[in-house]
Design a protein around this motif. Structure first.
Motif, PDB file in Angstrom:
ATOM      1  N   UNK A 108       5.214 -50.345   6.294  1.00 21.66           N
ATOM      2  CA  UNK A 108       3.759 -51.090   6.742  1.00 21.66           C
ATOM      3  C   UNK A 108       3.258 -51.157   8.195  1.00 21.66           C
ATOM      4  N   UNK A 109       3.828 -51.294   9.869  1.00 17.67           N
ATOM      5  CA  UNK A 109       3.370 -51.306  10.446  1.00 17.67           C
ATOM      6  C   UNK A 109       2.787 -50.143  11.022  1.00 17.67           C
ATOM      7  N   UNK A 110       3.537 -49.038  10.208  1.00 17.04           N
ATOM      8  CA  UNK A 110       3.340 -47.228  10.948  1.00 17.04           C
ATOM      9  C   UNK A 110       2.384 -46.985   9.865  1.00 17.04           C
ATOM     10  N   UNK A 111       1.988 -47.562   9.292  1.00 15.16           N
ATOM     11  CA  UNK A 111       0.470 -47.405   8.312  1.00 15.16           C
ATOM     12  C   UNK A 111      -0.470 -47.864   8.987  1.00 15.16           C
ATOM     13  N   UNK A 112      -0.194 -49.082   9.682  1.00 15.05           N
ATOM     14  CA  UNK A 112      -1.241 -50.280  10.056  1.00 15.05           C
ATOM     15  C   UNK A 112      -1.653 -49.204  11.356  1.00 15.05           C
ATOM     16  N   UNK A 113      -0.943 -48.673  12.074  1.00 13.15           N
ATOM     17  CA  UNK A 113      -0.951 -48.171  13.407  1.00 13.15           C
ATOM     18  C   UNK A 113      -1.238 -47.185  13.680  1.00 13.15           C
ATOM     19  N   UNK A 114      -1.560 -46.560  12.405  1.00 11.09           N
ATOM     20  CA  UNK A 114      -2.039 -44.810  12.328  1.00 11.09           C
ATOM     21  C   UNK A 114      -2.943 -45.235  11.099  1.00 11.09           C
ATOM     22  N   UNK A 115      -3.778 -46.091  10.953  1.00 10.49           N
ATOM     23  CA  UNK A 115      -4.753 -45.916   9.838  1.00 10.49           C
ATOM     24  C   UNK A 115      -5.865 -45.957  10.367  1.00 10.49           C
ATOM     25  N   UNK A 116      -6.156 -45.451  11.993  1.00 13.62           N
ATOM     26  CA  UNK A 116      -7.564 -45.061  12.468  1.00 13.62           C
ATOM     27  C   UNK A 116      -7.790 -43.521  13.012  1.00 13.62           C
ATOM     28  N   UNK A 117      -6.245 -43.361  12.343  1.00 14.85           N
ATOM     29  CA  UNK A 117      -6.708 -42.109  13.192  1.00 14.85           C
ATOM     30  C   UNK A 117      -6.977 -40.625  12.547  1.00 14.85           C
TER      31      UNK A 117
END
Length: 117
Positions: A108-117
């Motif tokens: 989840x954290x990985x997806x959240x960190x990459x959501x605005x890329x």
């Protein structure tokens, strides 16, 4: 559970469903415990190796966090009477049940960190 949780308190009727979530976050919460649990979910680790794997944590804080996790029955400490003493940390059987939760948090954290890329 360790003595530090004795004063945790009873849940009111209104929040009865959230109590297990709150207790879980209380035991595993904080800046460093998630990282410690993530590392230990993959391998048993000696204290100095664990400290090396977590940049920024002080020896005192690592000791405190490990003691709390040990008191809560999540982490076990194995001491071998060698010179120098060899101390190794790993998850207890109960602690191993957190591994899929920690893995889900990582995803989840990985997806959240990459959501605005």
């Amino acid at each position: 559970m360790g003595n530090r949780l004795n004063g945790f308190g009873a849940c009111s009727t209104e929040v009865k469903m959230a109590c297990p979530v709150e207790m879980t976050l209380h035991i595993n919460g904080g800046k460093w415990k998630g990282i410690i649990l993530d590392i230990l979910s993959h391998q048993s680790v000696r204290f100095n190796e664990l400290k090396r794997l977590i940049p920024g944590i002080t020896q005192r804080m690592l000791t405190l966090q490990l003691r709390e996790l040990e008191a809560d029955g999540i982490v076990k400490r194995k001491v071998e009477n060698t010179v120098p003493k060899k101390v190794e940390y790993s998850l207890t059987e109960h602690g191993k049940k957190l591994s899929p939760i920690i893995a889900s948090i990582r995803i989840w954290g990985n997806e959240y960190m990459n959501k605005n890329e």
